[in-house]
Enzyme design. Structure first.
Site, PDB file in Angstrom:
ATOM      1  N   ASN A   7       0.574  -1.383  -0.063  1.00  0.00           N
ATOM      2  CA  ASN A   7      -0.158   0.131  -0.181  1.00  0.00           C
ATOM      3  C   ASN A   7       0.995   1.128   0.178  1.00  0.00           C
ATOM      4  OD1 ASN A   7      -2.290   1.609   0.590  1.00  0.00           O
ATOM      5  ND2 ASN A   7      -2.617   0.758   2.052  1.00  0.00           N
ATOM      6  N   LYS A  14       3.781   0.312   3.171  1.00  0.00           N
ATOM      7  CA  LYS A  14       2.845   0.154   4.260  1.00  0.00           C
ATOM      8  C   LYS A  14       3.408  -1.349   3.644  1.00  0.00           C
ATOM      9  CE  LYS A  14      -1.810  -0.294   6.883  1.00  0.00           C
ATOM     10  NZ  LYS A  14      -2.707   0.409   7.060  1.00  0.00           N
ATOM     11  N   ARG A  93      -2.687  -2.293  -3.258  1.00  0.00           N
ATOM     12  CA  ARG A  93      -3.977  -1.290  -3.178  1.00  0.00           C
ATOM     13  C   ARG A  93      -3.799  -0.217  -4.225  1.00  0.00           C
ATOM     14  NH1 ARG A  93      -4.994   3.170   1.498  1.00  0.00           N
ATOM     15  NH2 ARG A  93      -7.756   2.813   0.621  1.00  0.00           N
ATOM     16  N   ARG A 243     -12.486  14.609   7.929  1.00  0.00           N
ATOM     17  CA  ARG A 243     -13.860  15.134   6.639  1.00  0.00           C
ATOM     18  C   ARG A 243     -15.358  15.424   7.326  1.00  0.00           C
ATOM     19  NH1 ARG A 243     -11.837   9.688   3.592  1.00  0.00           N
ATOM     20  NH2 ARG A 243      -9.839   9.720   3.103  1.00  0.00           N
ATOM     21  N   ARG A 286     -11.596   8.052  20.927  1.00  0.00           N
ATOM     22  CA  ARG A 286     -10.876   7.108  22.323  1.00  0.00           C
ATOM     23  C   ARG A 286     -10.605   9.083  22.702  1.00  0.00           C
ATOM     24  NH1 ARG A 286      -6.363   3.713  19.893  1.00  0.00           N
ATOM     25  NH2 ARG A 286      -5.844   5.526  18.393  1.00  0.00           N
ATOM     26  N   GLY A 332     -11.503   1.208  12.973  1.00  0.00           N
ATOM     27  CA  GLY A 332     -11.437   0.843  14.506  1.00  0.00           C
ATOM     28  C   GLY A 332     -12.165   1.072  15.361  1.00  0.00           C
TER      29      GLY A 332
HETATM   30  P1  ADP Z   1      -7.433   3.431   9.593  1.00  0.00           P
HETATM   31  O1  ADP Z   1      -9.259   4.181   9.050  1.00  0.00           O
HETATM   32  O2  ADP Z   1      -6.614   4.424   9.297  1.00  0.00           O
HETATM   33  O3  ADP Z   1      -7.134   2.406   9.289  1.00  0.00           O
HETATM   34  P2  ADP Z   1      -8.811   2.905  12.084  1.00  0.00           P
HETATM   35  O4  ADP Z   1      -9.246   1.471  11.539  1.00  0.00           O
HETATM   36  O5  ADP Z   1      -7.419   1.432  12.658  1.00  0.00           O
HETATM   37  O6  ADP Z   1      -8.184   3.939  11.288  1.00  0.00           O
HETATM   38  O7  ADP Z   1      -9.391   3.032  13.241  1.00  0.00           O
HETATM   39  C1  ADP Z   1      -8.720   4.306  13.511  1.00  0.00           C
HETATM   40  C2  ADP Z   1     -10.013   4.376  14.344  1.00  0.00           C
HETATM   41  O8  ADP Z   1     -10.414   3.704  15.463  1.00  0.00           O
HETATM   42  C3  ADP Z   1     -10.033   5.555  15.492  1.00  0.00           C
HETATM   43  O9  ADP Z   1     -10.805   7.261  15.915  1.00  0.00           O
HETATM   44  C4  ADP Z   1      -9.591   5.435  17.208  1.00  0.00           C
HETATM   45  O10 ADP Z   1      -9.907   6.527  17.413  1.00  0.00           O
HETATM   46  C5  ADP Z   1     -10.607   4.302  17.090  1.00  0.00           C
HETATM   47  N1  ADP Z   1     -10.120   3.039  18.039  1.00  0.00           N
HETATM   48  C6  ADP Z   1      -9.259   3.019  18.305  1.00  0.00           C
HETATM   49  N2  ADP Z   1      -9.924   1.967  19.126  1.00  0.00           N
HETATM   50  C7  ADP Z   1     -10.408   2.674  19.931  1.00  0.00           C
HETATM   51  C8  ADP Z   1     -11.706   2.456  20.776  1.00  0.00           C
HETATM   52  N3  ADP Z   1     -10.944   1.413  21.891  1.00  0.00           N
HETATM   53  N4  ADP Z   1     -12.584   2.895  21.386  1.00  0.00           N
HETATM   54  C9  ADP Z   1     -12.254   4.174  20.503  1.00  0.00           C
HETATM   55  N5  ADP Z   1     -13.029   4.368  19.429  1.00  0.00           N
HETATM   56  C10 ADP Z   1     -11.579   3.450  18.537  1.00  0.00           C
END
Ligand code: ADP
Length: 404
Positions: A7, A14, A93, A243, A286, A332
């Site tokens: 990626n 990555k 990707r 966004r 978080r 996430g």
């Molecule tokens: P990306 O889109 O970059 O792949 P991810 O799928 O890793 O991102 O998601 C990132 C988001 O997930 C961030 O907003 C992060 O705060 C949130 N996140 C990760 N762990 C938690 C948690 N335990 N509680 C709430 N939000 C979380």
């Protein structure tokens, strides 16, 4: 059989290498700040005793070619592969495949040209993806390479879902339409959900919610995407980390007139300074949740807006599909945040959607059913794995093209 997934971003690469016999990750890493003195490669691998090790290499990596060379050299040194040709394939990707690409595609010169032709549609992403493809074709000329497009899964959308109500020639001449993104993730979690439900994907009706830094939802009818919230670009739809998502299209014009900012500046604000960050100053969910729990009003508002937008889309896509087997949370936020899942589904009992509070209290690392026993429609957390999906699609694409 070993497959590499790449990626490439504008200043990053990555990667993961999978052993496709058991889908295990042999090594993975992230090279950042390519072109700067502070380039940094952080990587992991599994040693001979099955233990995961981590290391970091620092120092200037001038460009993507040097970067990929470094990654391949380290991978060879670690003994993950002993020869570049041990790689059965490399899956790339690619963010935008426009209308040309409905499925993963074996990369030949004409595919590279077509991906280049999509640059006006994805100026931030496709150029970097292309560099990754070109560099890895140079370094591994004998390894089959496959492009896996973020847009491909959504190419099944019918015209009434992908057209904007604009003069028709904008579509014909400038390719203005909804394409949708995160397709690899929506497809992967839909397939996993179908296995969980014990039905073929082709008879599953689902709303998938990919909630990461970028967020999007898809309406999946009989296993195919019939609508999705991101549009011609990833800016439309749900509230995201930075966004804005859906917006009255007049607002950018009003902002330009009333602030004197250029359209480029406004576009940057909508992409980088809006969403959760725009409302409460933070884009990491978080942190937003922590502030909201402490009574911070902007953080509470940001969460309410985030969940309300999700709820509206669940209702809209339920209507678009007509009946639903399941709602899927992933990404996430979708996998980890019980608060967001609960708020997004609150008050939907009359639609047959209800979450069990106790079951919802998880950070799910595997498929987890969080529906209440009264819920007609299942609510399920399905952890996404876009890299594995790219690796699997790469293998399938190579097999299909060899059979031809
Ligand atoms: P990306 O889109 O970059 O792949 P991810 O799928 O890793 O991102 O998601 C990132 C988001 O997930 C961030 O907003 C992060 O705060 C949130 N996140 C990760 N762990 C938690 C948690 N335990 N509680 C709430 N939000 C979380």
């Amino acid at each position: 059989m070993k497959v590499m997934v790449l990626n490439a971003g504008s200043s990053s690469i990555k990667y993961q290498i999978f052993d496709m016999r058991d889908s295990s990750v042999l090594t993975s890493g992230l090279l950042e700040q390519i072109g700067e003195a502070s380039s940094r490669l952080k990587y992991k691998w599994t040693n001979g005793e099955g233990k995961t090790k981590e290391a970091v290499e620092e120092g200037c990596v001038a460009d993507h070619s040097e970067g990929l060379k470094l990654i391949l050299d380290i991978t060879l040194k670690l003994g993950v592969i002993h020869d570049l040709n041990e790689l059965a394939g490399i899956g790339h990707r690619v963010v935008h495949g426009g209308e040309a690409f409905w499925k993963p595609t074996l990369i030949v010169d004409k595919v590279v040209d077509a991906v280049r032709g999509m640059i006006p549609l994805a100026p931030l992403h496709n150029p970097a993806n292309l560099i990754g493809i070109e560099v890895s074709r140079q370094l591994c000329p004998a390894v089959p390479q496959v492009a896996v497009f973020d847009t491909a899964f959504h190419q099944t959308m019918p015209p009434h879902a992908y057209h904007y109500a604009l003069p028709y020639n904008f579509y014909k001449e400038l390719r203005v339409r909804r394409y949708g993104f995160h397709g690899t993730s929506h497809h992967y979690v839909a397939k996993q959900c179908a296995i969980y439900l014990g039905k073929p994907l082709s008879s599953c009706n689902l709303v998938t919610l990919h909630l990461g830094n970028g967020t999007s939802t898809a309406a999946i009818k009989d296993g195919e995407s019939i609508d999705t919230s991101m549009g011609m670009t990833p800016l439309e739809g749900l509230v995201m980390g930075t966004r804005c998502g859906d917006l009255d299209p007049s607002i950018p014009f009003y902002l330009a007139r009333s602030t004197g900012k250029s359209y480029d500046e406004i576009e940057k604000i909508l992409n980088k300074e809006s969403g959760l960050k725009g409302i409460c100053g933070y884009n990491d969910m978080r942190e937003v949740e922590r502030l909201a729990a402490g009574g911070n009003a902007p953080a509470k508002l940001a969460i309410e807006m985030f969940c309300y937008r999700i709820k509206k889309y669940i209702g809209a896509y339920y209507a678009a599909i007509g009946s639903l087997d399941a709602i899927i949370f992933t990404g996430g936020i979708g996998e980890n945040s019980n608060v967001i899942r609960k708020e997004s589904c609150a008050g939907l009992q009359n639609l047959g959607i209800a979450i069990d509070e106790a079951k919802n209290h998880v950070r799910a690392s595997k498929i987890t059913d969080i529906s209440a026993s009264s819920s007609k429609i299942k609510v399920i957390i399905v952890p996404t794995n876009e890299e594995l999906e790219i690796a699997q699609q790469t293998v399938e694409c190579i097999k299909t093209s060899e059979a031809k």
